[in-house]
Write a protein that holds these residues in place. Structure first.
Motif, mmCIF file in Angstrom:
data_model
loop_
_atom_site.group_PDB
_atom_site.id
_atom_site.type_symbol
_atom_site.label_atom_id
_atom_site.label_comp_id
_atom_site.label_asym_id
_atom_site.label_seq_id
_atom_site.Cartn_x
_atom_site.Cartn_y
_atom_site.Cartn_z
ATOM 1 N N THR A 1 -14.378 -25.119 4.448
ATOM 2 C CA THR A 1 -15.701 -25.747 4.420
ATOM 3 C C THR A 1 -15.625 -27.258 4.651
ATOM 4 O OG1 THR A 1 -16.553 -23.995 3.016
ATOM 5 C CG2 THR A 1 -17.826 -26.033 3.093
ATOM 6 N N PRO A 2 -14.754 -27.994 3.935
ATOM 7 C CA PRO A 2 -14.680 -29.440 4.208
ATOM 8 C C PRO A 2 -14.309 -29.746 5.663
ATOM 9 C CG PRO A 2 -13.558 -28.936 2.145
ATOM 10 C CD PRO A 2 -13.895 -27.623 2.794
ATOM 11 N N PHE A 3 -13.412 -28.956 6.237
ATOM 12 C CA PHE A 3 -13.023 -29.181 7.630
ATOM 13 C C PHE A 3 -14.212 -28.945 8.561
ATOM 14 C CE2 PHE A 3 -11.278 -27.971 11.754
ATOM 15 C CZ PHE A 3 -10.428 -29.043 12.000
ATOM 16 N N LEU A 4 -14.928 -27.843 8.349
ATOM 17 C CA LEU A 4 -16.097 -27.550 9.181
ATOM 18 C C LEU A 4 -17.136 -28.668 9.071
ATOM 19 C CD1 LEU A 4 -17.903 -25.878 11.008
ATOM 20 C CD2 LEU A 4 -18.499 -24.468 9.022
ATOM 21 N N SER B 1 -5.051 -24.502 9.140
ATOM 22 C CA SER B 1 -5.288 -23.057 9.074
ATOM 23 C C SER B 1 -5.614 -22.549 10.477
ATOM 24 C CB SER B 1 -6.451 -22.747 8.122
ATOM 25 O OG SER B 1 -7.688 -23.060 8.745
ATOM 26 N N LEU B 2 -5.544 -21.247 10.657
ATOM 27 C CA LEU B 2 -5.840 -20.673 11.966
ATOM 28 C C LEU B 2 -7.291 -20.899 12.373
ATOM 29 C CD1 LEU B 2 -3.812 -17.350 11.656
ATOM 30 C CD2 LEU B 2 -3.232 -19.374 13.014
ATOM 31 N N GLN B 3 -8.205 -20.809 11.416
ATOM 32 C CA GLN B 3 -9.609 -21.072 11.738
ATOM 33 C C GLN B 3 -9.804 -22.524 12.162
ATOM 34 O OE1 GLN B 3 -12.505 -18.055 9.435
ATOM 35 N NE2 GLN B 3 -11.933 -19.803 8.225
ATOM 36 N N GLN B 4 -9.107 -23.444 11.491
ATOM 37 C CA GLN B 4 -9.198 -24.854 11.862
ATOM 38 C C GLN B 4 -8.662 -25.074 13.270
ATOM 39 O OE1 GLN B 4 -7.038 -26.780 8.713
ATOM 40 N NE2 GLN B 4 -8.800 -26.763 7.324
ATOM 41 N N LEU B 5 -7.551 -24.400 13.598
ATOM 42 C CA LEU B 5 -6.999 -24.504 14.955
ATOM 43 C C LEU B 5 -8.013 -24.040 15.987
ATOM 44 C CD1 LEU B 5 -3.342 -23.097 14.839
ATOM 45 C CD2 LEU B 5 -4.047 -25.453 15.204
ATOM 46 N N PHE C 1 -4.916 -34.909 11.930
ATOM 47 C CA PHE C 1 -4.966 -33.458 12.147
ATOM 48 C C PHE C 1 -3.603 -33.015 12.660
ATOM 49 C CE2 PHE C 1 -5.744 -29.801 14.965
ATOM 50 C CZ PHE C 1 -6.280 -28.920 14.047
ATOM 51 N N ASP C 2 -2.972 -32.118 11.941
ATOM 52 C CA ASP C 2 -1.654 -31.606 12.313
ATOM 53 C C ASP C 2 -1.776 -30.108 12.592
ATOM 54 O OD1 ASP C 2 0.954 -30.740 12.568
ATOM 55 O OD2 ASP C 2 1.668 -31.730 10.749
ATOM 56 N N THR D 1 -17.122 -19.153 21.604
ATOM 57 C CA THR D 1 -17.177 -18.427 20.340
ATOM 58 C C THR D 1 -15.860 -18.592 19.604
ATOM 59 O OG1 THR D 1 -18.629 -16.773 21.351
ATOM 60 C CG2 THR D 1 -17.557 -16.166 19.280
ATOM 61 N N VAL D 2 -15.953 -18.906 18.322
ATOM 62 C CA VAL D 2 -14.787 -18.909 17.446
ATOM 63 C C VAL D 2 -14.922 -17.681 16.552
ATOM 64 C CG1 VAL D 2 -13.589 -20.079 15.556
ATOM 65 C CG2 VAL D 2 -14.501 -21.406 17.470
ATOM 66 N N ALA D 3 -13.994 -16.751 16.698
ATOM 67 C CA ALA D 3 -13.978 -15.537 15.872
ATOM 68 C C ALA D 3 -13.147 -15.840 14.634
ATOM 69 C CB ALA D 3 -13.389 -14.362 16.652
ATOM 70 N N GLY D 4 -13.819 -15.944 13.510
ATOM 71 C CA GLY D 4 -13.144 -16.272 12.258
ATOM 72 C C GLY D 4 -12.368 -15.105 11.692
ATOM 73 N N LEU D 5 -11.919 -15.259 10.472
ATOM 74 C CA LEU D 5 -11.062 -14.259 9.838
ATOM 75 C C LEU D 5 -11.826 -13.072 9.268
ATOM 76 C CD1 LEU D 5 -8.569 -16.662 8.069
ATOM 77 C CD2 LEU D 5 -8.174 -15.282 10.115
#
Length: 179
Positions: free
Chosen positions: A126-129, A96-100, A90-91, A5-9
């Motif tokens: 959205t583009p990252f997802l 962002s924290l969600q991307q991490l 990818f750095d 599970t990824v708990a988003g913001l």
């Protein structure tokens, strides 16, 4: 491991107490700490300092520079090198924290990733997802949101993601907690 599970913001009222080593819940820094996730990601030295000074039952996953200051402490791990994302520049220090959190979940190779309260925006998240959906076509994703009659059209072309609402997800994790 069956799912991560990824708990988003966005806090959408889900109890993440089912989180364990077998069913990890990855949250975003202080928000993840408040949501009682068992892993929280951070890419900031200040956030890492704040997280490491508090008492909590989670593991902090920090980028290398921030991790280096706490290498001898318990409750912290170094954010791994994500070989699948190296060629995409990818750095982790600039993501962002969600991307991490999402990238870490995909790196852990679970069959399914649940995105709970994952905040979408047009410019960053959205583009990252969508790119992660393309990069991991064999992973099944579920976008969990508050009940909403509006359809999310951006996922139409992706067979590896479904949109579900929190009551169904709460029922599923309720069954896990009952075991």
């Amino acid at each position: 491991m069956t799912f991560i599970t990824v708990a988003g913001l966005q806090n959408i009222g889900v109890d993440f107490s089912y989180g364990s080593k077998e069913l990890p819940v990855i949250g975003c820094s202080d928000t993840g700490l408040q949501q009682k996730c068992n892993f929280v990601v951070t890419n900031s030295a200040d956030d890492t300092d704040s997280l490491m000074q508090g008492k909590h039952d989670c593991t902090v996953v920090a980028v290398r520079d921030a991790f280096a200051r706490y290498i001898w402490h318990d409750g912290i791990e170094c954010y791994p090198v994500l070989h699948d994302l190296v060629r995409y520049d990818f750095d982790p220090t600039k993501a962002s924290l969600q991307q991490l959190a999402l990238a870490l979940a995909c790196h852990m190779n679970a069959a399914s990733v649940y995105l709970v309260g994952y905040h979408l925006d047009n410019e960053v998240e959205t583009p990252f997802l969508l790119n992660m959906l393309r990069l991991y076509p064999k992973t099944q994703f579920a976008f969990i949101r508050k009940p909403n009659p509006q359809k999310i059209g951006i996922f139409k072309e992706f067979p590896n993601i479904v949109v579900e609402e929190t009551p169904l997800f709460k029922k599923m994790i309720g069954n896990i907690n009952a075991r």
